[in-house]
Design a protein around this motif. Sequence first.
Motif, short mmCIF file in Angstrom:
data_model
loop_
_atom_site.label_atom_id
_atom_site.label_comp_id
_atom_site.label_asym_id
_atom_site.label_seq_id
_atom_site.Cartn_x
_atom_site.Cartn_y
_atom_site.Cartn_z
N PHE A 194 0.86 -1.04 -0.55
CA PHE A 194 0.29 0.25 0.63
C PHE A 194 0.80 1.03 0.02
O PHE A 194 1.82 1.13 1.05
N ASN A 195 0.10 1.93 -1.16
CA ASN A 195 1.16 3.48 -0.94
C ASN A 195 0.48 4.85 -1.62
O ASN A 195 0.00 4.64 -2.77
N LEU A 196 0.47 5.55 -0.71
CA LEU A 196 -0.51 6.53 -0.74
C LEU A 196 0.30 7.54 -1.75
O LEU A 196 -0.95 7.91 -2.78
N ASN A 197 1.00 7.26 -2.20
CA ASN A 197 1.62 7.81 -4.01
C ASN A 197 1.19 7.11 -5.13
O ASN A 197 1.90 7.73 -5.89
N THR A 198 0.79 5.89 -4.77
CA THR A 198 0.24 5.42 -6.31
C THR A 198 -0.82 4.66 -6.20
O THR A 198 -1.14 4.54 -7.26
N VAL A 205 -8.34 2.75 6.73
CA VAL A 205 -8.53 2.06 8.03
C VAL A 205 -8.84 0.89 7.70
O VAL A 205 -8.57 -0.52 7.98
N GLU A 206 -9.54 0.23 6.18
CA GLU A 206 -9.55 -0.43 5.73
C GLU A 206 -8.37 -1.41 5.32
O GLU A 206 -8.00 -2.62 5.53
N HIS A 207 -7.07 -0.22 5.32
CA HIS A 207 -6.19 -0.91 4.83
C HIS A 207 -4.85 -1.35 5.90
O HIS A 207 -4.01 -1.90 6.07
N ALA A 256 -13.91 5.39 -1.89
CA ALA A 256 -15.08 5.87 -2.20
C ALA A 256 -15.51 7.17 -2.81
O ALA A 256 -15.50 7.68 -2.03
N THR A 257 -16.24 7.87 -3.59
CA THR A 257 -16.22 9.35 -4.09
C THR A 257 -18.07 9.03 -3.24
O THR A 257 -18.56 7.79 -3.81
N SER A 258 -18.30 10.07 -3.52
CA SER A 258 -19.59 10.58 -2.57
C SER A 258 -21.00 11.32 -3.75
O SER A 258 -20.46 12.05 -4.74
N PRO A 259 -22.00 10.94 -4.23
CA PRO A 259 -22.60 11.75 -5.11
C PRO A 259 -22.54 13.11 -5.07
O PRO A 259 -22.80 12.99 -3.88
N ALA A 260 -22.79 13.48 -5.64
CA ALA A 260 -22.30 15.78 -5.57
C ALA A 260 -23.76 16.17 -6.26
O ALA A 260 -24.68 15.75 -6.62
N VAL A 261 -24.60 17.38 -5.66
CA VAL A 261 -25.26 17.89 -5.46
C VAL A 261 -25.02 18.79 -6.55
O VAL A 261 -24.03 19.36 -6.34
N CYS A 262 -25.49 19.33 -7.62
CA CYS A 262 -25.07 19.85 -8.49
C CYS A 262 -26.22 20.70 -9.28
O CYS A 262 -26.72 20.30 -8.90
N VAL A 263 -26.17 22.00 -9.08
CA VAL A 263 -26.64 23.01 -9.42
C VAL A 263 -26.12 23.79 -10.11
O VAL A 263 -24.78 24.15 -10.71
N TYR A 321 -6.79 -0.10 14.30
CA TYR A 321 -7.21 -0.45 15.96
C TYR A 321 -6.88 -0.54 16.83
O TYR A 321 -7.61 -0.81 18.77
N ASN A 322 -5.55 -0.91 17.19
CA ASN A 322 -4.89 -1.44 18.15
C ASN A 322 -3.78 -0.38 18.51
O ASN A 322 -3.42 -0.72 19.05
N GLN A 323 -4.48 0.85 18.39
CA GLN A 323 -3.71 1.74 19.22
C GLN A 323 -3.73 2.52 20.71
O GLN A 323 -4.82 2.10 20.83
N PRO A 324 -2.90 2.81 21.36
CA PRO A 324 -3.45 2.12 22.62
C PRO A 324 -4.38 4.12 22.62
O PRO A 324 -3.91 5.32 22.32
#
Length: 154
Positions: free
Chosen positions: A5-9, A130-132, A16-23, A138-141
């Motif tokens: 897992f690499n945030l740069n790639t 969190v998924e990755h 997951a993106t959310s649908p947008a309200v477009c006006v 979840y195990n952080q003190p």
Amino acid sequence: MDIQFNLNTESVQQVATSPAVCVESAASLREVMSALQRDASGSALVCHAGKLVGIFTERDALRLMAADADWDAAIETVMTRQPVTVSAEDTVSSAIQRMSRGRYRRLPVVDRENRPLGLLKASAIMHYLVEHFPTTVYNQPPVTQVAMQDREGA
């Protein structure tokens, strides 16, 4: 199992993106507020001829309420013009950097012609992380000795 897992790639399209309200840019502030309420959304993407020209957020709405705004004015008169955006191909790392620099909680996701595809929310990035890294997250003190940035009191 070791996940590579690499945030740069990793790209925005993997979050997951959310649908947008477009006006439309000519819509009134009153119409936009109704659309936000109807869709339980915190922002609206303002478009003209199908292309993104601005954004209007709940922060903007609060500012206008305090200023006793004209609710019949066109949204284009109060929107944030040329909002910071991301493309689906941008990296998660670059999206986080843009959000951090601008203190944004959401960024419009647009295609090459600047047409809106959805919204990337900070909360979606958090869920993605969190998924990755569930074991790590979840195990952080608990943090017992919090150092304050600024002095409290007089």
